[in-house]
Design a protein around this motif. Structure first.
Motif, PDB file in Angstrom:
ATOM      1  N   SER A 223      38.218 -22.385  33.566  1.00 50.47           N
ATOM      2  CA  SER A 223      39.202 -21.909  32.586  1.00 50.47           C
ATOM      3  C   SER A 223      38.837 -22.318  31.158  1.00 50.47           C
ATOM      4  O   SER A 223      39.398 -21.801  30.204  1.00 50.47           O
ATOM      5  CB  SER A 223      40.603 -22.405  32.936  1.00 50.47           C
ATOM      6  N   ALA A 224      37.860 -23.227  31.009  1.00 52.44           N
ATOM      7  CA  ALA A 224      37.412 -23.635  29.669  1.00 52.44           C
ATOM      8  C   ALA A 224      36.607 -22.533  28.985  1.00 52.44           C
ATOM      9  O   ALA A 224      36.356 -22.597  27.787  1.00 52.44           O
ATOM     10  CB  ALA A 224      36.562 -24.902  29.766  1.00 52.44           C
ATOM     11  N   VAL A 225      36.223 -21.514  29.738  1.00 47.98           N
ATOM     12  CA  VAL A 225      35.439 -20.396  29.204  1.00 47.98           C
ATOM     13  C   VAL A 225      36.378 -19.223  28.959  1.00 47.98           C
ATOM     14  O   VAL A 225      36.538 -18.354  29.801  1.00 47.98           O
ATOM     15  CB  VAL A 225      34.299 -19.997  30.166  1.00 47.98           C
ATOM     16  N   MET A 226      37.059 -19.231  27.814  1.00 46.42           N
ATOM     17  CA  MET A 226      37.994 -18.173  27.427  1.00 46.42           C
ATOM     18  C   MET A 226      39.053 -17.922  28.502  1.00 46.42           C
ATOM     19  O   MET A 226      39.486 -16.797  28.702  1.00 46.42           O
ATOM     20  CB  MET A 226      37.253 -16.878  27.085  1.00 46.42           C
ATOM     21  N   GLY A 227      39.419 -18.959  29.246  1.00 49.91           N
ATOM     22  CA  GLY A 227      40.430 -18.813  30.293  1.00 49.91           C
ATOM     23  C   GLY A 227      39.852 -18.375  31.621  1.00 49.91           C
ATOM     24  O   GLY A 227      40.418 -18.650  32.668  1.00 49.91           O
ATOM     25  N   ASP A 228      38.713 -17.684  31.598  1.00 45.32           N
ATOM     26  CA  ASP A 228      38.075 -17.175  32.812  1.00 45.32           C
ATOM     27  C   ASP A 228      36.679 -16.704  32.420  1.00 45.32           C
ATOM     28  O   ASP A 228      36.545 -15.913  31.484  1.00 45.32           O
ATOM     29  CB  ASP A 228      38.901 -16.012  33.362  1.00 45.32           C
TER      30      ASP A 228
ATOM     31  N   SER B 171      28.003 -17.229  30.762  1.00 39.72           N
ATOM     32  CA  SER B 171      29.359 -17.027  30.262  1.00 39.72           C
ATOM     33  C   SER B 171      29.840 -18.123  29.332  1.00 39.72           C
ATOM     34  O   SER B 171      30.767 -17.921  28.564  1.00 39.72           O
ATOM     35  CB  SER B 171      30.335 -16.890  31.427  1.00 39.72           C
ATOM     36  N   GLY B 172      29.237 -19.281  29.374  1.00 38.48           N
ATOM     37  CA  GLY B 172      29.667 -20.385  28.517  1.00 38.48           C
ATOM     38  C   GLY B 172      29.698 -21.691  29.285  1.00 38.48           C
ATOM     39  O   GLY B 172      29.516 -21.721  30.495  1.00 38.48           O
ATOM     40  N   THR B 173      29.954 -22.745  28.581  1.00 37.45           N
ATOM     41  CA  THR B 173      29.955 -24.066  29.205  1.00 37.45           C
ATOM     42  C   THR B 173      31.288 -24.357  29.873  1.00 37.45           C
ATOM     43  O   THR B 173      32.341 -23.975  29.373  1.00 37.45           O
ATOM     44  CB  THR B 173      29.614 -25.152  28.159  1.00 37.45           C
ATOM     45  N   LEU B 174      31.227 -25.003  30.999  1.00 41.15           N
ATOM     46  CA  LEU B 174      32.440 -25.332  31.743  1.00 41.15           C
ATOM     47  C   LEU B 174      32.989 -26.700  31.378  1.00 41.15           C
ATOM     48  O   LEU B 174      34.079 -27.061  31.782  1.00 41.15           O
ATOM     49  CB  LEU B 174      32.163 -25.270  33.250  1.00 41.15           C
ATOM     50  N   CYS B 175      32.209 -27.487  30.635  1.00 43.90           N
ATOM     51  CA  CYS B 175      32.678 -28.806  30.232  1.00 43.90           C
ATOM     52  C   CYS B 175      32.278 -29.067  28.782  1.00 43.90           C
ATOM     53  O   CYS B 175      31.457 -28.359  28.219  1.00 43.90           O
ATOM     54  CB  CYS B 175      32.151 -29.897  31.154  1.00 43.90           C
ATOM     55  N   THR B 176      32.870 -30.064  28.207  1.00 43.03           N
ATOM     56  CA  THR B 176      32.621 -30.414  26.819  1.00 43.03           C
ATOM     57  C   THR B 176      31.159 -30.814  26.628  1.00 43.03           C
ATOM     58  O   THR B 176      30.624 -31.573  27.435  1.00 43.03           O
ATOM     59  CB  THR B 176      33.518 -31.610  26.421  1.00 43.03           C
ATOM     60  N   PRO B 177      30.512 -30.310  25.579  1.00 44.04           N
ATOM     61  CA  PRO B 177      29.146 -30.764  25.303  1.00 44.04           C
ATOM     62  C   PRO B 177      29.126 -32.294  25.198  1.00 44.04           C
ATOM     63  O   PRO B 177      29.977 -32.890  24.533  1.00 44.04           O
ATOM     64  CB  PRO B 177      28.817 -30.114  23.959  1.00 44.04           C
TER      65      PRO B 177
END
Length: 75
Positions: free
Chosen positions: A13-18, A45-51
């Motif tokens: 959900s950290a990636v634009m909600g989905d 799609s993007g990172t799932l956790c904080t860099p």
């Protein structure tokens, strides 16, 4: 994900909600510019956790549930 003994929380959900929403946004954005995703394109799609900073000697382990686990040793 763990980095050594540190736990780095993450969620799809950290990636634009989905993550699928992030890919849909990309497809719409490309289309506005006259381009499109093609069969075989690789999309992240993007990172799932904080860099999080990593360093030499760290071991990263990501548990992706049904997809399995992956580990990386930083040398």
């Amino acid at each position: 994900m763990t980095i050594g003994s540190r736990t780095v929380p993450g969620s799809a959900s950290a990636v634009m909600g989905d993550p699928a929403e992030a890919v849909a946004w990309l497809a719409r954005h490309l289309l506005r510019g006259g381009r499109r995703l093609e069969a075989g394109d690789i999309v992240l799609s993007g990172t799932l956790c904080t860099p999080t900073a990593i360093g030499t000697g760290d071991r990263l382990v990501a548990d992706l549930g049904e997809l399995g686990r992956i580990a990386l040793d930083v040398n």
